[in-house]
Design a protein around this motif. Structure first.
Motif, mmCIF file in Angstrom:
data_model
loop_
_atom_site.group_PDB
_atom_site.id
_atom_site.type_symbol
_atom_site.label_atom_id
_atom_site.label_comp_id
_atom_site.label_asym_id
_atom_site.label_seq_id
_atom_site.Cartn_x
_atom_site.Cartn_y
_atom_site.Cartn_z
ATOM 1 N N ALA A 24 0.818 -1.218 0.000
ATOM 2 C CA ALA A 24 0.000 0.000 0.000
ATOM 3 C C ALA A 24 0.851 1.267 0.000
ATOM 4 N N GLY A 25 2.170 1.120 0.123
ATOM 5 C CA GLY A 25 3.040 2.281 0.026
ATOM 6 C C GLY A 25 3.903 2.574 1.221
ATOM 7 N N ASP A 58 -4.968 -8.316 20.696
ATOM 8 C CA ASP A 58 -5.121 -6.975 20.156
ATOM 9 C C ASP A 58 -4.006 -6.662 19.168
ATOM 10 N N PHE A 59 -4.382 -6.433 17.910
ATOM 11 C CA PHE A 59 -3.434 -6.138 16.840
ATOM 12 C C PHE A 59 -3.136 -4.641 16.766
ATOM 13 N N SER A 60 -1.883 -4.309 16.485
ATOM 14 C CA SER A 60 -1.495 -2.933 16.170
ATOM 15 C C SER A 60 -0.546 -2.959 14.981
ATOM 16 N N LEU A 61 -0.772 -2.071 14.049
ATOM 17 C CA LEU A 61 0.099 -1.936 12.880
ATOM 18 C C LEU A 61 0.685 -0.536 12.891
ATOM 19 N N ARG A 62 1.999 -0.469 12.744
ATOM 20 C CA ARG A 62 2.696 0.810 12.687
ATOM 21 C C ARG A 62 3.400 0.903 11.346
ATOM 22 N N VAL A 63 3.170 1.987 10.590
ATOM 23 C CA VAL A 63 3.771 2.125 9.261
ATOM 24 C C VAL A 63 4.578 3.422 9.184
ATOM 25 N N PHE A 64 5.620 3.382 8.362
ATOM 26 C CA PHE A 64 6.501 4.530 8.174
ATOM 27 C C PHE A 64 6.557 4.882 6.702
ATOM 28 N N ILE A 65 6.398 6.170 6.411
ATOM 29 C CA ILE A 65 6.612 6.692 5.060
ATOM 30 C C ILE A 65 7.550 7.872 5.196
ATOM 31 N N GLY A 66 8.792 7.666 4.815
ATOM 32 C CA GLY A 66 9.792 8.679 5.084
ATOM 33 C C GLY A 66 9.902 8.896 6.578
ATOM 34 N N VAL A 69 4.872 8.739 10.387
ATOM 35 C CA VAL A 69 4.491 7.467 10.988
ATOM 36 C C VAL A 69 3.033 7.527 11.429
ATOM 37 N N ALA A 70 2.361 6.391 11.349
ATOM 38 C CA ALA A 70 0.985 6.283 11.840
ATOM 39 C C ALA A 70 0.773 4.876 12.375
ATOM 40 N N SER A 71 -0.136 4.759 13.345
ATOM 41 C CA SER A 71 -0.441 3.465 13.940
ATOM 42 C C SER A 71 -1.951 3.281 14.022
ATOM 43 N N VAL A 72 -2.387 2.054 13.821
ATOM 44 C CA VAL A 72 -3.801 1.718 13.961
ATOM 45 C C VAL A 72 -3.906 0.409 14.732
ATOM 46 N N SER A 73 -5.039 0.230 15.410
ATOM 47 C CA SER A 73 -5.269 -0.984 16.193
ATOM 48 C C SER A 73 -6.567 -1.637 15.775
ATOM 49 N N ALA A 74 -6.670 -2.949 16.030
ATOM 50 C CA ALA A 74 -7.884 -3.676 15.686
ATOM 51 C C ALA A 74 -7.960 -4.958 16.488
ATOM 52 N N ALA A 84 -4.391 -2.115 6.640
ATOM 53 C CA ALA A 84 -3.106 -1.686 6.097
ATOM 54 C C ALA A 84 -3.254 -0.403 5.292
ATOM 55 N N GLU A 85 -4.281 -0.343 4.464
ATOM 56 C CA GLU A 85 -4.488 0.843 3.632
ATOM 57 C C GLU A 85 -4.831 2.068 4.485
ATOM 58 N N ARG A 86 -5.612 1.847 5.543
ATOM 59 C CA ARG A 86 -5.956 2.967 6.421
ATOM 60 C C ARG A 86 -4.713 3.512 7.123
ATOM 61 N N ALA A 87 -3.843 2.615 7.594
ATOM 62 C CA ALA A 87 -2.621 3.051 8.266
ATOM 63 C C ALA A 87 -1.736 3.864 7.336
ATOM 64 N N VAL A 88 -1.584 3.413 6.101
ATOM 65 C CA VAL A 88 -0.744 4.125 5.139
ATOM 66 C C VAL A 88 -1.345 5.482 4.802
ATOM 67 N N ALA A 89 -2.661 5.524 4.644
ATOM 68 C CA ALA A 89 -3.322 6.801 4.347
ATOM 69 C C ALA A 89 -3.113 7.790 5.492
ATOM 70 N N MET A 90 -3.179 7.303 6.723
ATOM 71 C CA MET A 90 -2.949 8.171 7.886
ATOM 72 C C MET A 90 -1.515 8.672 7.917
ATOM 73 N N ALA A 91 -0.562 7.777 7.598
ATOM 74 C CA ALA A 91 0.847 8.173 7.632
ATOM 75 C C ALA A 91 1.152 9.273 6.624
ATOM 76 N N LYS A 92 0.498 9.222 5.461
ATOM 77 C CA LYS A 92 0.778 10.208 4.404
ATOM 78 C C LYS A 92 0.424 11.625 4.819
ATOM 79 N N VAL A 93 -0.518 11.767 5.735
ATOM 80 C CA VAL A 93 -0.939 13.111 6.150
ATOM 81 C C VAL A 93 -0.469 13.455 7.567
ATOM 82 N N SER A 94 0.353 12.582 8.167
ATOM 83 C CA SER A 94 0.861 12.829 9.515
ATOM 84 C C SER A 94 2.045 13.784 9.472
#
Length: 448
Positions: A24-25, A58-66, A69-74, A84-94
Protein backbone atom coordinates in the motif's frame (compact mmCIF):
# COMPACT_ATOMS: atom_id res chain seq x y z
CA UNK A 1 -4.31 -24.77 26.59
CA UNK A 2 -2.02 -25.56 23.66
CA UNK A 3 -4.35 -23.78 21.21
CA UNK A 4 -4.28 -20.67 23.42
CA UNK A 5 -0.47 -20.68 23.54
CA UNK A 6 0.18 -21.44 19.87
CA UNK A 7 0.99 -18.15 18.11
CA UNK A 8 1.58 -19.48 14.59
CA UNK A 9 -1.73 -18.20 13.23
CA UNK A 10 -1.15 -14.76 14.72
CA UNK A 11 2.39 -14.65 13.33
CA UNK A 12 1.01 -15.49 9.91
CA UNK A 13 -1.63 -12.74 10.07
CA UNK A 14 0.93 -10.22 11.30
CA UNK A 15 3.25 -11.13 8.38
CA UNK A 16 0.38 -10.70 5.92
CA UNK A 17 -0.37 -7.31 7.44
CA UNK A 18 3.23 -6.20 6.93
CA UNK A 19 3.17 -7.34 3.27
CA UNK A 20 -0.09 -5.51 2.60
CA UNK A 21 1.25 -2.33 4.25
CA UNK A 22 4.33 -2.43 2.02
CA UNK A 23 2.17 -2.94 -1.08
CA UNK A 24 0.00 0.00 0.00
CA UNK A 25 3.04 2.28 0.03
CA UNK A 26 4.73 1.95 3.43
CA UNK A 27 8.53 2.16 3.46
CA UNK A 28 8.65 0.08 6.65
CA UNK A 29 6.21 -1.39 9.14
CA UNK A 30 5.80 -3.58 12.17
CA UNK A 31 2.79 -5.49 13.45
CA UNK A 32 2.32 -6.54 17.05
CA UNK A 33 -0.28 -8.64 18.81
CA UNK A 34 -0.61 -8.18 22.57
CA UNK A 35 -2.10 -11.38 23.97
CA UNK A 36 -4.00 -11.69 27.24
CA UNK A 37 -5.85 -14.52 29.02
CA UNK A 38 -7.12 -14.16 32.58
CA UNK A 39 -9.60 -15.43 35.12
CA UNK A 40 -10.20 -14.30 38.67
CA UNK A 41 -12.49 -14.88 41.63
CA UNK A 42 -13.22 -12.43 44.46
CA UNK A 43 -14.88 -13.33 47.76
CA UNK A 44 -15.97 -11.48 50.87
CA UNK A 45 -17.11 -12.92 54.19
CA UNK A 46 -17.20 -16.44 52.80
CA UNK A 47 -19.26 -15.69 49.71
CA UNK A 48 -18.24 -15.25 46.09
CA UNK A 49 -18.62 -11.61 45.01
CA UNK A 50 -17.37 -11.87 41.47
CA UNK A 51 -15.97 -14.19 38.84
CA UNK A 52 -14.29 -12.77 35.76
CA UNK A 53 -12.76 -14.32 32.67
CA UNK A 54 -11.31 -12.56 29.64
CA UNK A 55 -9.13 -13.14 26.62
CA UNK A 56 -7.95 -10.89 23.84
CA UNK A 57 -5.52 -10.68 20.95
CA UNK A 58 -5.12 -6.98 20.16
CA UNK A 59 -3.43 -6.14 16.84
CA UNK A 60 -1.49 -2.93 16.17
CA UNK A 61 0.10 -1.94 12.88
CA UNK A 62 2.70 0.81 12.69
CA UNK A 63 3.77 2.13 9.26
CA UNK A 64 6.50 4.53 8.17
CA UNK A 65 6.61 6.69 5.06
CA UNK A 66 9.79 8.68 5.08
CA UNK A 67 9.78 10.45 8.45
CA UNK A 68 6.03 10.15 8.80
CA UNK A 69 4.49 7.47 10.99
CA UNK A 70 0.99 6.28 11.84
CA UNK A 71 -0.44 3.47 13.94
CA UNK A 72 -3.80 1.72 13.96
CA UNK A 73 -5.27 -0.98 16.19
CA UNK A 74 -7.88 -3.68 15.69
CA UNK A 75 -9.37 -6.79 17.23
CA UNK A 76 -9.18 -10.26 15.62
CA UNK A 77 -11.41 -10.71 12.58
CA UNK A 78 -10.57 -7.35 10.98
CA UNK A 79 -9.97 -6.94 7.24
CA UNK A 80 -6.19 -7.05 6.81
CA UNK A 81 -6.07 -5.05 3.60
CA UNK A 82 -8.42 -2.34 4.84
CA UNK A 83 -6.37 -1.90 8.01
CA UNK A 84 -3.11 -1.69 6.10
CA UNK A 85 -4.49 0.84 3.63
CA UNK A 86 -5.96 2.97 6.42
CA UNK A 87 -2.62 3.05 8.27
CA UNK A 88 -0.74 4.13 5.14
CA UNK A 89 -3.32 6.80 4.35
CA UNK A 90 -2.95 8.17 7.89
CA UNK A 91 0.85 8.17 7.63
CA UNK A 92 0.78 10.21 4.40
CA UNK A 93 -0.94 13.11 6.15
CA UNK A 94 0.86 12.83 9.51
CA UNK A 95 3.45 15.40 10.59
CA UNK A 96 7.08 14.35 10.29
CA UNK A 97 8.72 12.75 13.30
CA UNK A 98 12.52 12.82 12.96
CA UNK A 99 13.02 10.14 15.60
CA UNK A 100 10.33 7.53 14.81
CA UNK A 101 11.73 4.42 13.17
CA UNK A 102 12.12 0.67 13.46
CA UNK A 103 15.05 -0.68 15.42
CA UNK A 104 18.22 -0.94 13.36
CA UNK A 105 18.39 -4.30 11.63
CA UNK A 106 21.78 -5.01 13.18
CA UNK A 107 20.31 -4.75 16.69
CA UNK A 108 17.46 -7.22 16.10
CA UNK A 109 17.47 -10.48 17.99
CA UNK A 110 18.09 -13.42 15.67
CA UNK A 111 17.79 -16.01 18.42
CA UNK A 112 16.71 -15.75 22.00
CA UNK A 113 16.73 -18.01 25.07
CA UNK A 114 13.87 -19.92 26.63
CA UNK A 115 13.38 -18.02 29.87
CA UNK A 116 10.80 -20.50 31.21
CA UNK A 117 8.16 -17.81 31.60
CA UNK A 118 5.11 -19.99 30.97
CA UNK A 119 3.51 -22.41 33.43
CA UNK A 120 0.77 -24.35 31.65
CA UNK A 121 -0.87 -25.55 34.87
CA UNK A 122 -4.65 -25.60 34.44
CA UNK A 123 -6.25 -23.64 37.27
CA UNK A 124 -10.03 -23.90 37.49
CA UNK A 125 -12.38 -21.25 38.84
CA UNK A 126 -13.16 -23.66 41.68
CA UNK A 127 -9.46 -23.77 42.64
CA UNK A 128 -9.35 -19.97 42.60
CA UNK A 129 -12.51 -19.74 44.71
CA UNK A 130 -11.13 -22.17 47.27
CA UNK A 131 -7.80 -20.31 47.52
CA UNK A 132 -9.55 -16.97 48.07
CA UNK A 133 -11.83 -18.45 50.74
CA UNK A 134 -8.90 -20.08 52.56
CA UNK A 135 -6.92 -16.81 52.57
CA UNK A 136 -9.86 -14.84 53.94
CA UNK A 137 -10.71 -17.44 56.58
CA UNK A 138 -7.10 -17.52 57.81
CA UNK A 139 -7.04 -13.74 58.09
CA UNK A 140 -10.37 -13.59 59.95
CA UNK A 141 -9.13 -16.26 62.35
CA UNK A 142 -6.41 -13.93 63.67
CA UNK A 143 -7.54 -12.54 67.02
CA UNK A 144 -8.45 -8.88 66.72
CA UNK A 145 -9.49 -8.94 63.06
CA UNK A 146 -13.06 -7.63 62.88
CA UNK A 147 -14.01 -7.61 59.20
CA UNK A 148 -12.91 -8.40 55.67
CA UNK A 149 -12.44 -6.11 52.69
CA UNK A 150 -12.30 -9.20 50.49
CA UNK A 151 -9.91 -11.78 49.09
CA UNK A 152 -9.08 -12.83 45.56
CA UNK A 153 -7.25 -15.32 43.42
CA UNK A 154 -6.28 -15.06 39.77
CA UNK A 155 -4.59 -16.94 36.96
CA UNK A 156 -3.64 -15.77 33.52
CA UNK A 157 -1.07 -15.37 30.82
CA UNK A 158 0.02 -12.67 28.46
CA UNK A 159 2.52 -12.20 25.73
CA UNK A 160 3.65 -10.61 22.53
CA UNK A 161 3.72 -11.51 18.85
CA UNK A 162 5.93 -9.22 16.75
CA UNK A 163 6.75 -9.10 13.04
CA UNK A 164 8.74 -6.34 11.34
CA UNK A 165 9.31 -5.52 7.69
CA UNK A 166 13.06 -5.84 8.05
CA UNK A 167 13.23 -9.42 9.18
CA UNK A 168 12.18 -9.94 12.78
CA UNK A 169 9.56 -12.51 13.71
CA UNK A 170 9.01 -13.76 17.25
CA UNK A 171 6.57 -14.45 20.04
CA UNK A 172 6.51 -15.38 23.73
CA UNK A 173 3.98 -15.95 26.50
CA UNK A 174 4.29 -15.58 30.27
CA UNK A 175 1.95 -16.84 32.99
CA UNK A 176 0.94 -15.11 36.21
CA UNK A 177 -0.87 -16.39 39.29
CA UNK A 178 -1.89 -14.46 42.38
CA UNK A 179 -3.57 -14.64 45.81
CA UNK A 180 -4.53 -11.61 47.93
CA UNK A 181 -6.58 -10.63 50.98
CA UNK A 182 -7.45 -7.39 52.77
CA UNK A 183 -8.90 -7.23 56.29
CA UNK A 184 -9.93 -4.75 58.98
CA UNK A 185 -9.23 -4.50 62.71
CA UNK A 186 -10.77 -2.14 65.24
CA UNK A 187 -14.21 -0.53 65.34
CA UNK A 188 -15.82 2.71 64.20
CA UNK A 189 -13.42 5.58 63.58
CA UNK A 190 -10.62 3.42 64.97
CA UNK A 191 -10.73 0.90 62.14
CA UNK A 192 -7.47 0.03 60.38
CA UNK A 193 -6.95 -1.91 57.16
CA UNK A 194 -4.03 -3.96 55.87
CA UNK A 195 -3.40 -6.67 53.32
CA UNK A 196 -1.04 -9.28 52.00
CA UNK A 197 -0.59 -10.94 48.61
CA UNK A 198 1.64 -13.10 46.50
CA UNK A 199 2.20 -13.18 42.74
CA UNK A 200 4.27 -15.71 40.78
CA UNK A 201 4.91 -17.00 37.29
CA UNK A 202 4.55 -20.60 38.46
CA UNK A 203 1.46 -21.74 40.33
CA UNK A 204 3.31 -24.23 42.52
CA UNK A 205 5.58 -21.45 43.82
CA UNK A 206 2.74 -19.34 45.24
CA UNK A 207 2.68 -18.90 49.00
CA UNK A 208 -0.04 -20.96 50.65
CA UNK A 209 -3.24 -18.86 50.83
CA UNK A 210 -3.61 -19.62 54.54
CA UNK A 211 -0.14 -18.15 55.13
CA UNK A 212 -1.07 -15.02 53.12
CA UNK A 213 -4.23 -14.66 55.21
CA UNK A 214 -2.37 -15.09 58.50
CA UNK A 215 0.20 -12.45 57.53
CA UNK A 216 -2.54 -9.98 56.55
CA UNK A 217 -4.31 -10.51 59.87
CA UNK A 218 -1.16 -10.10 61.91
CA UNK A 219 -0.22 -6.95 60.02
CA UNK A 220 -3.56 -5.23 60.56
CA UNK A 221 -3.88 -5.84 64.31
CA UNK A 222 -0.49 -4.20 64.85
CA UNK A 223 -1.90 -0.99 63.31
CA UNK A 224 -4.76 -0.53 65.79
CA UNK A 225 -4.73 2.59 68.02
CA UNK A 226 -2.09 4.56 66.11
CA UNK A 227 -0.62 7.78 67.43
CA UNK A 228 0.89 10.90 65.97
CA UNK A 229 4.45 11.86 66.78
CA UNK A 230 6.09 15.28 67.11
CA UNK A 231 7.40 17.09 64.06
CA UNK A 232 11.11 16.57 63.48
CA UNK A 233 13.61 17.91 60.94
CA UNK A 234 16.35 15.28 61.10
CA UNK A 235 14.53 11.95 61.31
CA UNK A 236 15.85 8.62 60.04
CA UNK A 237 13.09 6.86 58.12
CA UNK A 238 13.20 3.14 57.37
CA UNK A 239 11.21 1.92 54.37
CA UNK A 240 9.55 -1.50 54.62
CA UNK A 241 10.21 -3.55 51.43
CA UNK A 242 6.63 -3.02 50.24
CA UNK A 243 7.12 0.76 50.08
CA UNK A 244 10.81 0.46 49.19
CA UNK A 245 9.81 -1.06 45.84
CA UNK A 246 7.75 2.02 45.01
CA UNK A 247 10.66 4.25 45.93
CA UNK A 248 12.94 2.36 43.54
CA UNK A 249 10.26 3.02 40.92
CA UNK A 250 11.01 6.74 41.37
CA UNK A 251 14.65 6.01 40.56
CA UNK A 252 13.56 4.12 37.44
CA UNK A 253 11.41 7.05 36.37
CA UNK A 254 14.28 9.47 36.83
CA UNK A 255 16.61 7.45 34.59
CA UNK A 256 14.03 6.74 31.89
CA UNK A 257 15.30 8.08 28.58
CA UNK A 258 11.87 9.42 27.63
CA UNK A 259 11.82 11.64 30.75
CA UNK A 260 15.37 12.77 30.00
CA UNK A 261 14.43 13.67 26.41
CA UNK A 262 11.40 15.65 27.69
CA UNK A 263 13.63 17.31 30.32
CA UNK A 264 11.21 16.12 32.99
CA UNK A 265 13.76 14.23 35.12
CA UNK A 266 15.78 15.81 37.92
CA UNK A 267 18.66 13.50 36.91
CA UNK A 268 18.68 14.57 33.24
CA UNK A 269 22.13 16.20 33.51
CA UNK A 270 23.70 13.58 35.79
CA UNK A 271 25.02 10.89 33.40
CA UNK A 272 28.42 9.73 34.60
CA UNK A 273 27.97 11.44 37.95
CA UNK A 274 27.28 10.13 41.43
CA UNK A 275 23.54 10.00 42.14
CA UNK A 276 23.42 7.32 44.86
CA UNK A 277 25.62 6.82 47.88
CA UNK A 278 28.92 5.11 47.05
CA UNK A 279 28.66 1.33 47.14
CA UNK A 280 25.04 1.22 45.93
CA UNK A 281 23.98 -0.21 42.59
CA UNK A 282 20.76 -0.50 40.58
CA UNK A 283 20.60 -3.40 38.12
CA UNK A 284 18.14 -4.26 35.35
CA UNK A 285 18.09 -7.70 33.73
CA UNK A 286 15.46 -8.84 31.20
CA UNK A 287 16.98 -12.31 30.80
CA UNK A 288 16.54 -13.84 34.26
CA UNK A 289 15.13 -17.36 33.95
CA UNK A 290 11.63 -17.31 35.48
CA UNK A 291 12.10 -13.63 36.25
CA UNK A 292 8.87 -11.78 37.03
CA UNK A 293 9.44 -9.16 34.31
CA UNK A 294 11.74 -11.10 32.00
CA UNK A 295 11.33 -11.01 28.23
CA UNK A 296 13.41 -12.63 25.48
CA UNK A 297 13.12 -9.50 23.32
CA UNK A 298 11.57 -6.07 23.70
CA UNK A 299 8.66 -4.44 21.88
CA UNK A 300 10.89 -3.70 18.89
CA UNK A 301 12.55 -7.12 18.54
CA UNK A 302 15.76 -6.19 20.38
CA UNK A 303 17.18 -8.47 23.06
CA UNK A 304 18.35 -6.52 26.08
CA UNK A 305 21.13 -7.59 28.40
CA UNK A 306 21.80 -7.15 32.09
CA UNK A 307 22.80 -3.57 32.79
CA UNK A 308 24.14 -1.97 35.94
CA UNK A 309 22.13 1.22 35.55
CA UNK A 310 23.78 2.84 38.56
CA UNK A 311 27.14 1.37 39.59
CA UNK A 312 28.82 2.21 42.88
CA UNK A 313 26.51 5.22 43.03
CA UNK A 314 27.41 6.48 39.53
CA UNK A 315 24.75 6.78 36.80
CA UNK A 316 25.78 4.64 33.80
CA UNK A 317 22.69 4.16 31.57
CA UNK A 318 19.24 5.45 30.66
CA UNK A 319 16.39 3.09 29.79
CA UNK A 320 16.19 3.42 26.01
CA UNK A 321 13.94 2.41 23.13
CA UNK A 322 15.04 3.12 19.55
CA UNK A 323 13.26 6.45 19.03
CA UNK A 324 14.19 7.74 22.49
CA UNK A 325 17.80 6.72 21.94
CA UNK A 326 17.86 8.54 18.61
CA UNK A 327 16.53 11.69 20.22
CA UNK A 328 19.36 11.53 22.76
CA UNK A 329 22.01 10.64 20.19
CA UNK A 330 22.41 7.12 21.62
CA UNK A 331 21.54 3.51 20.74
CA UNK A 332 18.70 1.42 22.15
CA UNK A 333 19.50 -0.97 24.99
CA UNK A 334 16.44 -3.17 24.37
CA UNK A 335 14.07 -1.54 26.86
CA UNK A 336 11.29 -0.65 24.41
CA UNK A 337 7.78 -1.54 25.61
CA UNK A 338 4.57 -1.52 23.60
CA UNK A 339 1.88 0.67 25.09
CA UNK A 340 -1.08 0.68 22.73
CA UNK A 341 0.38 1.75 19.39
CA UNK A 342 3.42 3.50 20.88
CA UNK A 343 6.83 2.25 21.99
CA UNK A 344 8.44 3.75 25.10
CA UNK A 345 11.35 2.70 27.32
CA UNK A 346 10.84 0.91 30.62
CA UNK A 347 12.68 -1.27 33.12
CA UNK A 348 12.49 -5.07 33.26
CA UNK A 349 13.68 -6.94 36.37
CA UNK A 350 14.87 -3.89 38.29
CA UNK A 351 16.66 -4.19 41.63
CA UNK A 352 18.26 -1.98 44.22
CA UNK A 353 21.04 -4.37 45.16
CA UNK A 354 21.12 -5.27 48.88
CA UNK A 355 23.62 -4.27 51.53
CA UNK A 356 25.29 -6.40 54.21
CA UNK A 357 23.23 -5.51 57.30
CA UNK A 358 20.10 -7.36 58.43
CA UNK A 359 16.89 -5.33 58.69
CA UNK A 360 16.82 -5.99 62.43
CA UNK A 361 20.32 -4.58 62.86
CA UNK A 362 19.45 -1.64 60.61
CA UNK A 363 16.50 -0.79 62.87
CA UNK A 364 18.68 -1.16 65.96
CA UNK A 365 21.28 1.17 64.49
CA UNK A 366 18.71 3.93 64.08
CA UNK A 367 17.95 4.29 67.76
CA UNK A 368 14.91 6.53 67.37
CA UNK A 369 13.13 6.97 64.04
CA UNK A 370 10.16 6.04 61.88
CA UNK A 371 9.49 2.69 60.13
CA UNK A 372 7.15 3.27 57.15
CA UNK A 373 4.76 0.53 56.03
CA UNK A 374 2.42 2.52 53.80
CA UNK A 375 2.62 5.75 51.80
CA UNK A 376 -0.32 7.93 50.79
CA UNK A 377 -0.70 10.47 48.02
CA UNK A 378 1.41 11.39 45.00
CA UNK A 379 3.61 14.17 46.32
CA UNK A 380 6.65 13.47 44.16
CA UNK A 381 7.88 16.06 41.65
CA UNK A 382 10.09 14.25 39.13
CA UNK A 383 11.31 17.53 37.63
CA UNK A 384 12.69 18.98 40.85
CA UNK A 385 12.96 15.85 43.02
CA UNK A 386 10.79 17.31 45.78
CA UNK A 387 9.26 14.49 47.84
CA UNK A 388 6.36 14.73 50.31
CA UNK A 389 4.12 11.78 51.14
CA UNK A 390 1.59 10.92 53.81
CA UNK A 391 2.78 7.89 55.77
CA UNK A 392 1.80 5.28 58.33
CA UNK A 393 4.01 2.80 60.14
CA UNK A 394 5.68 2.31 63.52
CA UNK A 395 7.83 4.46 65.76
CA UNK A 396 11.34 3.19 66.42
CA UNK A 397 12.49 3.77 69.99
CA UNK A 398 15.81 2.56 71.36
CA UNK A 399 16.26 0.40 68.27
CA UNK A 400 12.90 -1.39 68.55
CA UNK A 401 9.57 -1.06 66.74
CA UNK A 402 7.06 0.25 69.28
CA UNK A 403 3.63 1.85 68.71
CA UNK A 404 1.80 2.36 65.41
CA UNK A 405 1.92 5.82 63.81
CA UNK A 406 -0.47 7.45 61.34
CA UNK A 407 -1.40 10.87 59.94
CA UNK A 408 2.16 12.07 59.46
CA UNK A 409 4.02 13.34 56.42
CA UNK A 410 7.61 12.61 55.43
CA UNK A 411 9.46 15.01 53.17
CA UNK A 412 12.84 15.67 51.57
CA UNK A 413 14.33 15.87 48.08
CA UNK A 414 15.03 12.70 46.11
CA UNK A 415 18.54 13.91 45.24
CA UNK A 416 19.39 14.07 48.94
CA UNK A 417 17.47 10.89 49.77
CA UNK A 418 19.44 8.91 47.19
CA UNK A 419 22.71 10.03 48.78
CA UNK A 420 21.59 9.08 52.30
CA UNK A 421 20.18 5.63 51.57
CA UNK A 422 21.46 2.53 53.43
CA UNK A 423 20.04 -0.84 52.26
CA UNK A 424 19.59 -3.99 54.32
CA UNK A 425 20.20 -7.51 53.00
CA UNK A 426 16.61 -8.83 52.76
CA UNK A 427 15.84 -8.36 49.05
CA UNK A 428 13.01 -10.48 47.56
CA UNK A 429 13.45 -10.85 43.80
CA UNK A 430 10.01 -12.32 43.09
CA UNK A 431 8.78 -8.86 42.06
CA UNK A 432 9.58 -6.94 38.87
CA UNK A 433 10.91 -4.14 41.05
CA UNK A 434 12.94 -5.57 43.93
CA UNK A 435 14.30 -3.70 46.94
CA UNK A 436 15.42 -4.54 50.45
CA UNK A 437 14.47 -2.68 53.59
CA UNK A 438 16.43 0.57 53.63
CA UNK A 439 17.02 3.61 55.82
CA UNK A 440 17.19 7.25 54.73
CA UNK A 441 18.69 9.76 57.13
CA UNK A 442 17.83 13.41 57.53
CA UNK A 443 14.18 13.48 56.49
CA UNK A 444 11.56 15.92 57.78
CA UNK A 445 8.59 14.36 59.56
CA UNK A 446 5.50 16.52 59.99
CA UNK A 447 3.35 15.25 62.84
CA UNK A 448 1.78 17.00 65.81
Amino acid sequence: MSSEIDSSTLLSRASQLIDLARKAGADAADAVVVRSRSQSVSVRLGKVEGTESSESDDFSLRVFIGKRVASVSANPGFDLQALAERAVAMAKVSPEDPFACLADEASLSRSYPDLQLLDTTEVSSEMLREAALVAEAAALAVKGVTNSSGAGASAGMGGLVLVTSHGFEGSYMASRFGHSVSVIAGEGTGMERDYDFDSRLYYAELDDPSEIGRRAGERVIKRVNPRQVPTGKDVTVIFDPRVARGFVGHIAGAINGAAVARKSSFLRDKMGQQVLKSGLSITDDPLIVRGPSSRPFDGEGVSGERLVMIEDGVLKHWFLSTSTARELGLETNGRGVRGGTAVSPSSTNLALEPGDISPEDLIRSVGNGFYVTELIGHGVNMITGEYSRGATGFWIENGELTFPVSEVTIASNLKEMFMRLTPANDIDRKFGVAAPTFAIEGMTLAGQ
